[in-house]
Design a protein around this motif. Structure first.
Motif, PDB file in Angstrom:
ATOM      1  N   ASP A 179       2.536   1.745  -3.354  1.00  0.00           N
ATOM      2  CA  ASP A 179       1.554   2.266  -4.316  1.00  0.00           C
ATOM      3  C   ASP A 179       1.401   3.768  -4.165  1.00  0.00           C
ATOM      4  O   ASP A 179       1.422   4.510  -5.134  1.00  0.00           O
ATOM      5  CB  ASP A 179       0.185   1.623  -4.027  1.00  0.00           C
ATOM      6  N   ARG A 180       1.238   4.188  -2.891  1.00  0.00           N
ATOM      7  CA  ARG A 180       1.043   5.624  -2.619  1.00  0.00           C
ATOM      8  C   ARG A 180       2.259   6.427  -3.070  1.00  0.00           C
ATOM      9  O   ARG A 180       2.116   7.476  -3.686  1.00  0.00           O
ATOM     10  CB  ARG A 180       0.819   5.838  -1.118  1.00  0.00           C
ATOM     11  N   ASP A 212      -2.385   1.393   7.067  1.00  0.00           N
ATOM     12  CA  ASP A 212      -1.923   0.359   6.124  1.00  0.00           C
ATOM     13  C   ASP A 212      -1.888  -0.997   6.820  1.00  0.00           C
ATOM     14  O   ASP A 212      -2.339  -2.009   6.290  1.00  0.00           O
ATOM     15  CB  ASP A 212      -0.485   0.662   5.632  1.00  0.00           C
ATOM     16  N   ALA A 235       6.228   8.266   0.431  1.00  0.00           N
ATOM     17  CA  ALA A 235       5.107   8.221   1.382  1.00  0.00           C
ATOM     18  C   ALA A 235       5.381   7.041   2.299  1.00  0.00           C
ATOM     19  O   ALA A 235       5.472   5.913   1.837  1.00  0.00           O
ATOM     20  CB  ALA A 235       3.796   8.033   0.629  1.00  0.00           C
ATOM     21  N   GLN A 241       2.189   6.661  -6.844  1.00  0.00           N
ATOM     22  CA  GLN A 241       1.102   7.552  -7.302  1.00  0.00           C
ATOM     23  C   GLN A 241       1.469   9.010  -7.060  1.00  0.00           C
ATOM     24  O   GLN A 241       1.293   9.847  -7.927  1.00  0.00           O
ATOM     25  CB  GLN A 241      -0.211   7.245  -6.546  1.00  0.00           C
ATOM     26  N   LYS A 267       0.843  -1.211   0.000  1.00  0.00           N
ATOM     27  CA  LYS A 267       0.000   0.000   0.000  1.00  0.00           C
ATOM     28  C   LYS A 267       0.869   1.248   0.000  1.00  0.00           C
ATOM     29  O   LYS A 267       0.625   2.194  -0.760  1.00  0.00           O
ATOM     30  CB  LYS A 267      -0.924   0.013   1.232  1.00  0.00           C
TER      31      LYS A 267
END
Ligand code: ADP
Length: 580
Positions: free
Chosen positions: A509-510, A524, A518, A513, A506
């Motif tokens: 991914d952040r 999470d 992050a 993105q 997670k």
């Protein structure tokens, strides 16, 4: 007609010269005689015409005579070939010098000459050769295309190859063919040898899936294991002591074990502990013993090897195949030992192949593996040769013959983690150097170490709280009682490691993105906990009652039915089909 016959018998006639034979040297050439006659006649003499005709006919006769001679020669050659003796076929063993060959023909060896017309580049050791009556090599026929296939036991430093037969009781040394010279060969490789058992000819490609043995160099350290202190110290005592203090054990006439049994629920670190034991012990022996802990054939230990097999995978479909695999496994371990590694054989779900009759009934085979395994085990002299680790979550089903003193007489429990152990495991995976969200660090004491500690505390609370949301399974026991099992009752090292993995995904991914770093946020991890228990693959599907049984800390005999809670509601109870 009568004139003709008289002519045939006359001097110089065909029967005199014999078929194909030239006229006698004394006989004048008929053409020359004709020419002389022609020259002696006056010009325009009508007899000249007759002589011209005679000359033509004599020339035709001479031409056909030549043709007959050529055909006769050809037929004589064919008859000669068909009646000549056959050439023998042998195998080329060595080329001791220019124009010389050591060959074996029909089991006997010869030191033979080589026909100089045979090109040097086709004279390869191991190829088939043709020899003439004098046993000179007159031709090569290339490598024989057929022959037995053997497993290599050891590639000797001088290039020769050692093969084991009859379960290691007999060895055989072969030379390499020219095409195998310099080829990197290792124990376990399959090689085709010449039918005379003299030369290894070619390496066969590995058949896919032929072996289920995973052979790796163990690198896991004890620090990579969370909790399990008791199991770890029991193992160290069980094998470190006899390995490092073999003399003391001998003085007390104490039978050394050949290995140990790790038992406990799946995913709690049995394999991990086995790997760490292999890595640490081989290192310890190679470092702390001046002679490297010499064992089998006096080879000092310089490293480790971890041979891992899953019991159910070697319970093979066709007769004799599982026995072959067990034999291969031990042969491989012995080969590893000769290469200087201390081999650990790790058999996962050992009850499936080494079970008692009662356990094996479910697989509907008669268990020939237990006696075979025991005899292989008895062939191992000490822990310095091969260490065997069995892993099982049903130690009660393992045949007592396997667990006799001197074989595998240590049982070590690898328990499901409690709160403290679970926190220890999370600590292994949530290390301080991972990116953690700045606000989270600030809100939890300002230091990453403290922030992680408090985060781990939250995750543990979430997993171990006994709320309806955390219910996983309801079991009905034989004594009539029902019991609800919560997430905390079924958690394992594998589940905890998977939760951290999900949380990291997670945060990654952040980061991708947003295009900027992050860190992990508490959410999470908490979301990952719910997802893991709801969708994760560590827990079986709702209807797989037998699979659920394997996870329980209750003896399966005591459980009558199970029903899961995974989707927020309780599913219909599945009755246990008591096969084990
Ligand atoms: P078992 O052999 O008992 O079924 P494994 O040793 O294969 O379990 O564990 C599966 C995975 O779960 C390991 O590769 C590791 O990632 C994780 N794991 C299990 N137990 C622990 C533990 N005590 N500490 C750290 N990780 C663990």
């Amino acid at each position: 007609m009568s004139d003709h016959r008289a002519d045939d018998k006359g001097p110089g006639g065909p029967s005199d010269t014999g078929a194909g034979k030239r006229p006698a040297a004394t006989t004048a050439d008929p053409l020359e005689l004709i020419e002389q006659c022609l020259a002696s006649f006056p010009d325009n003499d009508p007899r000249q015409q007759i002589l011209y005709k005679l000359r033509h006919s004599v020339m035709l006769n001479a031409a056909s005579q030549q043709q007959r001679e050529a055909e006769y020669k050809k037929i004589s050659e064919v008859v000669g070939k068909l009646t000549a003796p056959a050439n023998r076929i042998g195998t080329l063993l060595d080329l001791p010098g220019e124009g010389l060959a050591r060959i074996v023909v029909g089991g006997a060896e010869y030191y033979a000459n080589v026909d100089p017309r045979v090109p040097a580049d086709v004279l390869k050791i191991g190829t088939q050769i043709l020899v003439n009556e004098a046993y000179a090599v007159i031709k090569t026929l290339g490598y024989d295309r057929s022959g037995p296939v053997l497993k290599l036991a050891e590639a000797l430093p001088d290039g020769r190859l050692r093969f084991e037969q009859d379960m290691g009781r007999q060895s055989m040394i072969l030379q390499r063919s020219s095409d195998l010279a310099g080829v990197d060969l290792k124990a376990g490789d399959e090689l085709r040898i010449d039918p005379g058992h003299r030369i290894a000819i070619e390496k066969l490609e590995d058949r896919k899936g032929k072996t289920h043995v995973l052979d790796e160099v163990p690198t896991v350290t004890w620090e990579q294991i969370g909790g399990q202190q008791e199991a770890i110290s029991a193992i160290r005592k069980a094998i470190e002591y006899p390995l490092l203090h073999a003399e003391t054990f001998q003085q007390f006439k104490f039978t050394q074990p050949k290995g140990f049994l790790l038992y406990g629920p799946p995913g709690c670190g049995k394999t991990l502990i086995g790997q760490a034991a292999a890595a640490s012990l081989s290192k310890l022996v190679s470092e702390s013993m001046p002679d490297g802990g010499k064992g089998e054939k006096q080879v000092p230990i310089t490293g480790g090897a971890f041979l891992h097999i899953k019991g159910p995978e070697i319970l093979n479909m066709w007769l004799g195949e599982s026995e072959r695999m067990v034999r291969d496994l031990f042969a491989k371990a012995r080969a590893r030992r000769r290469e200087g590694a201390l081999p650990f054989i790790f058999i996962d779900e050992a009850e499936s192949i080494l079970g008692t009759r009662r356990a094996m009934r479910s697989f509907n085979i008669s268990n020939t593996l237990v006696p075979m395994f025991c005899s292989e085990m008895d062939g191992i002299e000490s822990l310095r040769d091969v260490v065997i680790i069995l892993a099982s979550n049903r130690p009660d089903l393992i045949d007592p013959a396997v667990l006799r003193p001197g074989r595998i007489d240590r049982k070590i429990k690898v328990s499901r983690p409690n709160r403290e152990s679970a926190a220890e495991i999370l600590k292994v995976y949530l290390r301080e150097d991972l990116p953690l969200d700045a606000a989270c660090v600030a809100g939890r004491g300002g230091e990453p170490a403290k922030a992680f500690q408090s985060l781990i505390g939250d995750v543990i609370d979430t997993i171990f709280k006994r709320t309806d949301e955390n219910r996983v399974l309801s079991i009905r026991l034989r004594n009539g009682q029902s019991k609800v099992l919560y997430r905390g009752d079924l958690v394992s090292g594998a589940i905890l490691s998977s939760i951290v993995q999900r949380a990291k995904e997670k945060a990654i991914d952040r980061t991708i993105q947003a295009g900027k770093p992050a860190g992990l946020v508490p959410k999470d991890l908490l979301d990952a906990v719910s997802e893991e228990f709801r969708e994760g693959e560590m827990l079986p599907p709702d209807d797989a009652a037998e699979e659920w049984l394997k996870l329980l800390d209750h003896h399966p005999d005591q459980v009558v039915g199970v029903s899961s809670f995974r989707h927020g509601r309780q599913t219909e109870e599945r009755l246990i089909n008591q096969i084990i």
